[in-house]
Design a protein around this motif. Sequence first.
Motif, mmCIF file in Angstrom:
data_model
loop_
_atom_site.group_PDB
_atom_site.id
_atom_site.type_symbol
_atom_site.label_atom_id
_atom_site.label_comp_id
_atom_site.label_asym_id
_atom_site.label_seq_id
_atom_site.Cartn_x
_atom_site.Cartn_y
_atom_site.Cartn_z
ATOM 1 N N ALA A 109 0.809 -1.269 0.210
ATOM 2 C CA ALA A 109 0.126 -0.147 0.022
ATOM 3 C C ALA A 109 0.912 1.339 -0.163
ATOM 4 O O ALA A 109 1.708 1.348 0.879
ATOM 5 N N PRO A 110 0.362 2.191 -0.851
ATOM 6 C CA PRO A 110 1.281 3.560 -0.715
ATOM 7 C C PRO A 110 1.091 4.115 0.713
ATOM 8 O O PRO A 110 0.265 3.920 1.447
ATOM 9 N N VAL A 111 1.869 4.869 1.173
ATOM 10 C CA VAL A 111 2.058 5.357 2.380
ATOM 11 C C VAL A 111 2.306 7.004 2.448
ATOM 12 O O VAL A 111 3.058 7.499 1.690
ATOM 13 N N LEU A 112 1.431 7.860 3.138
ATOM 14 C CA LEU A 112 1.423 9.148 3.400
ATOM 15 C C LEU A 112 1.933 9.092 5.038
ATOM 16 O O LEU A 112 1.351 8.555 5.799
ATOM 17 N N THR A 113 3.186 9.726 5.171
ATOM 18 C CA THR A 113 3.457 10.260 6.500
ATOM 19 C C THR A 113 3.302 11.562 7.005
ATOM 20 O O THR A 113 3.175 12.371 5.961
ATOM 21 N N THR A 114 3.403 11.744 8.226
ATOM 22 C CA THR A 114 3.447 13.009 8.816
ATOM 23 C C THR A 114 5.068 13.769 8.652
ATOM 24 O O THR A 114 5.713 12.894 8.539
ATOM 25 N N ILE A 115 5.105 14.884 9.005
ATOM 26 C CA ILE A 115 6.088 15.505 9.118
ATOM 27 C C ILE A 115 7.149 14.755 10.319
ATOM 28 O O ILE A 115 8.202 14.415 10.000
ATOM 29 N N ASN A 116 6.626 14.529 11.251
ATOM 30 C CA ASN A 116 7.184 14.026 12.601
ATOM 31 C C ASN A 116 7.517 12.274 12.433
ATOM 32 O O ASN A 116 8.119 11.921 12.940
ATOM 33 N N ALA A 117 6.924 11.870 11.161
ATOM 34 C CA ALA A 117 7.213 10.376 10.967
ATOM 35 C C ALA A 117 8.171 10.418 9.893
ATOM 36 O O ALA A 117 8.551 9.077 9.437
ATOM 37 N N LYS A 118 8.809 11.300 9.337
ATOM 38 C CA LYS A 118 9.571 11.072 8.347
ATOM 39 C C LYS A 118 10.869 10.369 8.583
ATOM 40 O O LYS A 118 11.294 10.141 9.712
ATOM 41 N N GLY A 119 11.393 9.185 7.506
ATOM 42 C CA GLY A 119 12.416 8.247 7.902
ATOM 43 C C GLY A 119 11.883 6.913 8.265
ATOM 44 O O GLY A 119 12.490 6.108 8.585
ATOM 45 N N LEU A 120 10.497 6.772 8.731
ATOM 46 C CA LEU A 120 10.075 5.613 9.068
ATOM 47 C C LEU A 120 10.277 4.431 8.169
ATOM 48 O O LEU A 120 10.712 3.296 8.618
ATOM 49 N N LEU A 121 10.046 4.581 7.059
ATOM 50 C CA LEU A 121 10.391 3.562 5.931
ATOM 51 C C LEU A 121 11.637 3.657 5.309
ATOM 52 O O LEU A 121 11.944 2.607 4.400
ATOM 53 N N GLY A 122 12.801 4.426 5.888
ATOM 54 C CA GLY A 122 14.144 4.678 5.105
ATOM 55 C C GLY A 122 13.740 5.581 4.054
ATOM 56 O O GLY A 122 13.068 5.809 3.765
ATOM 57 N N ILE A 123 15.210 5.440 3.434
ATOM 58 C CA ILE A 123 15.142 6.592 2.516
ATOM 59 C C ILE A 123 14.795 6.269 1.249
ATOM 60 O O ILE A 123 15.169 5.195 0.750
ATOM 61 N N ASP A 124 13.955 7.084 0.412
ATOM 62 C CA ASP A 124 13.496 7.016 -0.666
ATOM 63 C C ASP A 124 12.755 5.532 -0.995
ATOM 64 O O ASP A 124 13.130 4.712 -1.823
ATOM 65 N N HIS A 125 12.058 4.939 -0.226
ATOM 66 C CA HIS A 125 11.019 3.701 -0.104
ATOM 67 C C HIS A 125 10.321 3.483 -1.266
ATOM 68 O O HIS A 125 9.427 4.846 -1.494
ATOM 69 N N PRO A 126 10.097 2.790 -1.917
ATOM 70 C CA PRO A 126 9.252 2.786 -3.192
ATOM 71 C C PRO A 126 7.716 3.044 -2.783
ATOM 72 O O PRO A 126 6.829 3.572 -3.515
ATOM 73 N N LEU A 127 7.302 3.009 -1.629
ATOM 74 C CA LEU A 127 5.872 2.927 -1.117
ATOM 75 C C LEU A 127 5.676 4.438 -0.458
ATOM 76 O O LEU A 127 4.631 4.652 -0.215
ATOM 77 N N ASP A 128 6.676 5.190 -0.111
ATOM 78 C CA ASP A 128 6.727 6.233 0.505
ATOM 79 C C ASP A 128 6.367 7.638 -0.174
ATOM 80 O O ASP A 128 7.174 7.889 -1.127
ATOM 81 N N LEU A 129 5.168 8.275 0.194
ATOM 82 C CA LEU A 129 4.909 9.348 -0.575
ATOM 83 C C LEU A 129 5.356 10.729 0.158
ATOM 84 O O LEU A 129 5.032 11.906 -0.109
ATOM 85 N N GLY A 130 5.900 10.514 1.398
ATOM 86 C CA GLY A 130 6.298 11.445 2.262
ATOM 87 C C GLY A 130 5.214 12.262 2.845
ATOM 88 O O GLY A 130 3.919 11.633 2.840
ATOM 89 N N ALA A 131 5.371 13.510 3.386
ATOM 90 C CA ALA A 131 4.481 14.199 3.956
ATOM 91 C C ALA A 131 3.887 15.324 3.034
ATOM 92 O O ALA A 131 3.651 16.638 3.218
ATOM 93 N N ASN A 132 3.072 14.540 1.909
ATOM 94 C CA ASN A 132 2.659 15.368 0.967
ATOM 95 C C ASN A 132 1.141 15.562 0.819
ATOM 96 O O ASN A 132 0.595 15.592 -0.290
ATOM 97 N N GLY A 133 0.520 14.982 1.890
ATOM 98 C CA GLY A 133 -1.233 14.960 1.892
ATOM 99 C C GLY A 133 -1.555 16.408 1.694
ATOM 100 O O GLY A 133 -2.913 16.121 1.317
ATOM 101 N N ALA A 134 -1.206 17.291 1.685
ATOM 102 C CA ALA A 134 -1.825 18.793 1.265
ATOM 103 C C ALA A 134 -1.814 18.790 -0.316
ATOM 104 O O ALA A 134 -2.378 20.006 -0.800
ATOM 105 N N LEU A 135 -0.958 18.050 -0.847
ATOM 106 C CA LEU A 135 -0.842 18.227 -2.422
ATOM 107 C C LEU A 135 -1.995 17.395 -3.203
ATOM 108 O O LEU A 135 -2.271 16.440 -2.766
ATOM 109 N N ALA A 136 -2.228 18.041 -4.117
ATOM 110 C CA ALA A 136 -3.625 17.705 -5.134
ATOM 111 C C ALA A 136 -3.397 16.089 -5.346
ATOM 112 O O ALA A 136 -4.430 15.308 -5.029
ATOM 113 N N PRO A 137 -2.132 15.655 -5.854
ATOM 114 C CA PRO A 137 -2.219 13.951 -6.474
ATOM 115 C C PRO A 137 -2.387 13.462 -5.171
ATOM 116 O O PRO A 137 -2.914 12.380 -5.234
ATOM 117 N N ALA A 138 -1.878 13.753 -4.087
ATOM 118 C CA ALA A 138 -1.982 12.950 -2.854
ATOM 119 C C ALA A 138 -3.269 13.017 -2.120
ATOM 120 O O ALA A 138 -3.782 11.964 -1.701
#
Length: 535
Positions: A228-257
């Motif tokens: 499953a794709p993942v959106l993290t909060t700002i305080n959860a950055k790094g949970l999946l490691g760097i540049d994980h293929p499922l990680d969409l970062g803290a971008n829940g405010a942007l239209a595609p996310a």
Amino acid sequence: MTCAELLIRLLRERYDVDTVFGIPGVHTVELYRGLEGSDIRHVTPRHEQGAGFMADGYARASGKPGVCLIITGPGMTNIATAMGQALADSIPMLVISSVNRRDTLGRGQGRLHELPSQQQMLAGVSRFSHTLLDPGALTEVLARAFAIFASARPGPVHIEIPIDLFDAPVEPPTAWQAPRLFRPAPDPRGLAIAADWLHEAQRPLVLLGGGCVDAPEAARALVERLDAPVLTTINAKGLLGIDHPLDLGANGALAPARELALNADVILAVGTELGETDYDVVFDDGFELAGRLIRIDIDPQQLARNQTASLGLVGDAARALELLLEHLPRPLSREGAKRACTIRDALALDTDPAFADFVPLFSTLREALPEAILVGDSTAPVYAGNHLVSQSAPRRFFNASTGYGTLGYGLPAALGAALAKPELPVVALVGDGGVMFTLSELATAVEERLPVIVVLWHNAGYEEIRRYMDAHEVPRLGVDLQAPDFQQVAAGFGCTSLRVDSPAALAEALCGRPDGPMLVEVDARAWHNALQATS
């Protein structure tokens, strides 16, 4: 022993506190008698707000509570802002203060540092605030504070001790060993239902918050199991490691996310309050979830806030992730990486004009200091970094643009992080406006020989507010600031400093950093022009 001596011994021997932050005052000197001879490191900030921010940064970087010793009255009003930030972001912080003599409390006699009710004032920025009236209760009250830190939703705890009790005799406990406390696990029946929903989902989405930072392995294993794709909060950055293929970062405010979130049929939200400063930084209430929402949080009240849960489970995020894995023994296939890749392409963060000045900034920092902890104030590079930065581990990117959203956080919080993690480089990301709130903490950095790199983005004022005023046709008032010569200020503190105007100059500066602190002032306009000239 005295109450003050017992307090320090309990902190060190029962709760493994190795660092405290505080400014001595006439109302707290007895605590320093207790500190003498202990192996607790005392750090003296230049303002109590700085003490609170240092304790906050120490806690976020280490996972251990930050501890402050603060004087009555003005010391407490000074630290209240830092406590507000820690409360909003669920950061464990123990604030121990003095208060006036028991026989004078609430009498309004004009005593030194007197407040009508210091305890009531601090109750609003703490998980609880307690006035110690019986020195024999000290052990119990401290145990309550550390129980909150260890097994509930953390946050600041305030304990005030009347000055006439510091030297009161008290019996020490018969045993110094702290009890082992465990966080609650979610209900097994609810977990089974959640697992069934996730198993049946065709378009699942996972939302991971700061409550998950102590379980990166379980978080990574679960999202890979769910595909499953993942959106993290700002305080959860790094949970999946760097540049994980499922990680969409803290971008829940942007239209595609947001479109991805709206179209998800099952959403698993763990350890996140689903708050505005994580999913709605454009402040239009546009982050919507239409699918079945599973929420897991250690605080039951969170299950009823911001987004309506279809299934709510009270329990520790880390334990919940581990138990959900047991309910999902086989990997599922939902083209999660492909879906995430499509969203990343649509986001196009690296080519977004809004981030053009900051992509090379963070690329340079990543190349020079790949393991660095990045600690930010509310400033333009941090707002961009919230979207752009990917870290190799949790607890390596945090700032004050979340939750309470204070200014002046970045520099002192970075010092706290450096004290907590001396083996890692630490970078403070600050602006010329916000840094003025706590610029005096450069003296603490020099005094403690902390090798923090202070990257100061100088754009001549409050740029974010200028943009907001322009967008809403409000005259620019109070935002074009007169800044000091930061090079001379740094030199006055004995801090190494230099100016840079390009990524190449920044890279060179980072390669030659000294043993102590270094201030790197980035001329924002010159930086922008240099990038334009090479594009």
